[in-house]
Design a protein around this motif. Structure first.
Motif, short mmCIF file in Angstrom:
data_model
loop_
_atom_site.label_atom_id
_atom_site.label_comp_id
_atom_site.label_asym_id
_atom_site.label_seq_id
_atom_site.Cartn_x
_atom_site.Cartn_y
_atom_site.Cartn_z
N ALA A 62 0.83 -1.20 0.00
CA ALA A 62 0.00 0.00 0.00
C ALA A 62 0.87 1.25 0.00
CB ALA A 62 -0.92 0.00 1.22
N PHE A 63 1.90 1.26 0.84
CA PHE A 63 2.79 2.42 0.88
C PHE A 63 3.67 2.49 -0.36
CE2 PHE A 63 1.66 2.29 5.39
CZ PHE A 63 1.49 3.64 5.65
N GLY A 64 4.02 1.33 -0.92
CA GLY A 64 4.76 1.33 -2.18
C GLY A 64 3.95 1.93 -3.31
N ALA A 65 2.65 1.62 -3.34
CA ALA A 65 1.78 2.22 -4.35
C ALA A 65 1.69 3.73 -4.17
CB ALA A 65 0.39 1.59 -4.27
N ALA A 66 1.63 4.18 -2.89
CA ALA A 66 1.60 5.62 -2.62
C ALA A 66 2.88 6.28 -3.10
CB ALA A 66 1.41 5.85 -1.12
N ASN A 67 4.00 5.60 -2.93
CA ASN A 67 5.28 6.13 -3.40
C ASN A 67 5.30 6.26 -4.92
OD1 ASN A 67 8.21 4.93 -4.46
ND2 ASN A 67 8.39 6.62 -3.00
N LEU A 68 4.85 5.22 -5.61
CA LEU A 68 4.85 5.24 -7.07
C LEU A 68 3.91 6.32 -7.62
CD1 LEU A 68 4.88 1.41 -7.85
CD2 LEU A 68 6.62 3.06 -8.55
N ILE A 69 2.72 6.40 -7.05
CA ILE A 69 1.73 7.36 -7.55
C ILE A 69 2.20 8.80 -7.30
CG2 ILE A 69 -0.61 8.23 -7.22
CD1 ILE A 69 -1.41 5.29 -6.62
N SER A 70 2.71 9.06 -6.09
CA SER A 70 3.19 10.41 -5.79
C SER A 70 4.40 10.76 -6.67
CB SER A 70 3.56 10.54 -4.31
OG SER A 70 4.58 9.61 -3.95
N GLY A 71 5.23 9.77 -6.96
CA GLY A 71 6.36 9.99 -7.86
C GLY A 71 5.91 10.33 -9.27
N MET A 72 4.86 9.68 -9.72
CA MET A 72 4.33 9.98 -11.05
C MET A 72 3.78 11.40 -11.13
SD MET A 72 2.44 6.33 -11.80
CE MET A 72 1.61 6.91 -13.28
N ILE A 73 3.09 11.82 -10.05
CA ILE A 73 2.56 13.18 -10.02
C ILE A 73 3.71 14.19 -10.03
CG2 ILE A 73 1.26 14.83 -8.62
CD1 ILE A 73 -0.37 12.41 -7.57
N TRP A 74 4.72 13.92 -9.25
CA TRP A 74 5.90 14.78 -9.19
C TRP A 74 6.59 14.84 -10.55
CZ3 TRP A 74 10.06 13.98 -4.79
CH2 TRP A 74 10.87 15.11 -4.71
N GLY A 75 6.77 13.66 -11.17
CA GLY A 75 7.41 13.61 -12.48
C GLY A 75 6.62 14.35 -13.55
N ARG A 76 5.30 14.27 -13.46
CA ARG A 76 4.47 14.97 -14.45
C ARG A 76 4.68 16.48 -14.39
NH1 ARG A 76 2.66 17.32 -17.83
NH2 ARG A 76 0.69 17.12 -18.98
N GLU A 77 4.86 17.00 -13.18
CA GLU A 77 5.06 18.44 -13.02
C GLU A 77 6.47 18.88 -13.43
OE1 GLU A 77 2.88 20.86 -12.16
OE2 GLU A 77 1.36 19.28 -12.36
N ILE A 78 7.48 18.05 -13.11
CA ILE A 78 8.87 18.44 -13.34
C ILE A 78 9.37 18.02 -14.71
CG2 ILE A 78 11.24 18.23 -12.49
CD1 ILE A 78 9.32 19.87 -10.72
N TRP A 79 9.06 16.78 -15.11
CA TRP A 79 9.57 16.25 -16.38
C TRP A 79 8.60 16.44 -17.54
CZ3 TRP A 79 10.73 10.96 -13.65
CH2 TRP A 79 11.82 11.13 -12.77
N GLY A 80 7.32 16.68 -17.21
CA GLY A 80 6.31 16.80 -18.25
C GLY A 80 5.75 15.47 -18.72
N ILE A 81 6.11 14.37 -18.03
CA ILE A 81 5.61 13.04 -18.38
C ILE A 81 5.24 12.31 -17.10
CG2 ILE A 81 6.85 12.76 -20.56
CD1 ILE A 81 9.03 11.28 -19.04
N TRP A 82 4.27 11.38 -17.22
CA TRP A 82 3.85 10.61 -16.05
C TRP A 82 4.84 9.51 -15.69
CZ3 TRP A 82 0.07 12.31 -13.02
CH2 TRP A 82 -0.90 13.15 -13.56
N TRP A 83 5.51 8.96 -16.69
CA TRP A 83 6.36 7.81 -16.43
C TRP A 83 7.52 7.77 -17.42
CZ3 TRP A 83 6.67 4.39 -12.55
CH2 TRP A 83 7.47 3.25 -12.74
N THR A 84 8.67 7.32 -16.94
CA THR A 84 9.81 7.04 -17.81
C THR A 84 10.51 5.81 -17.25
OG1 THR A 84 11.88 7.91 -18.70
CG2 THR A 84 11.33 8.56 -16.46
N TRP A 85 11.14 5.03 -18.12
CA TRP A 85 11.77 3.78 -17.67
C TRP A 85 13.16 4.05 -17.10
CZ3 TRP A 85 8.57 0.02 -16.90
CH2 TRP A 85 7.39 -0.03 -17.63
#
Length: 224
Positions: free
Chosen positions: A85-108
């Motif tokens: 559950a906390f791992g999912a929270a980490n991934l989702i919050s990271g995606m939100i952060w990445g969307r704002e900073i990198w302009g994309i939701w996900w990168t490999w």
């Protein structure tokens, strides 16, 4: 849910709310990233709590293989679910952060990819448990798989030191710098995350205990 557990959950939720309001109200914006940087006070504690849960599952799995006590298996599955559950929270919050900073939701990126693999491995642990009905066999197979899955946790932890790609360099654990006020708030914000995780583990342990009793009754009925 018993009243004491409910009261503890309300208290922890209140503490988490207060801590995050303080994050929003007291701390200044980060120079380069602005207000979105505050997500670190949710993103990082979520990751720490997840890793702590996976480590606890590793220890419990080893203890089960050594001692054969199903209580260790129950603890392992409880902390694994909470860790997920906390791992999912980490991934989702990271995606939100990445969307704002990198302009994309996900990168490999290695850090993102290794964390996703970690989350999928422990999800596979839960699916494996559903596939094995006999409690002792389920506990043994699950313990071995949990030990195997934990091998990815150090990879996630060290990935931003081993591979410098899109994910920023570590600011919490060497390699970067952070204002002392940010440091203090980060660790103080981890406290309610830990307390919330402990409450969830306690609830799941109670459910696993009831499940073991039901399994015992079922086996007795089949023997008759």
């Amino acid at each position: 849910m018993r009243k004491p557990v409910l009261l503890v959950m309300i208290g922890v939720a209140g503490l988490l709310l207060v801590r995050n309001l303080l994050v929003m109200a007291q701390l200044p914006d980060e120079v380069m990233q602005g207000a979105i940087f505050r997500i670190i006070f949710f993103h990082v504690p979520a990751a720490w709590t997840a890793f702590l849960g996976f480590f606890a599952a590793l220890v419990a799995s080893i203890l089960y293989l050594v001692r054969g006590n199903l209580k260790f298996d129950a603890f392992a599955v409880a902390v694994t679910e909470v860790g997920l559950a906390f791992g999912a929270a980490n991934l989702i919050s990271g995606m939100i952060w990445g969307r704002e900073i990198w302009g994309i939701w996900w990168t490999w990126d290695p850090r993102l990819t290794s964390m996703l693999v970690c989350w999928l491995l422990y999800s596979g642990y839960l699916m494996l448990r559903r596939a094995v009905e006999e409690p002792t066999q389920r506990a043994r197979v699950s313990a071995v798989f949990s030990i195997f899955a934990f091998a990815d946790v150090p990879i996630v932890w060290f990935s931003i030191k081993w591979w410098r790609t899109q994910h920023p360099q570590p600011v919490v654990w060497g390699g970067g710098s952070m204002d002392p006020s940010y440091w203090n708030m980060l660790f103080l914000n981890w406290i309610p995350f830990l307390l919330l995780g402990l409450v969830f583990v306690a609830i799941r342990m109670r459910q696993e205990s009831a499940k073991r009793e039901i399994d015992a009754i079922r086996r007795m009925a089949h023997a008759i």
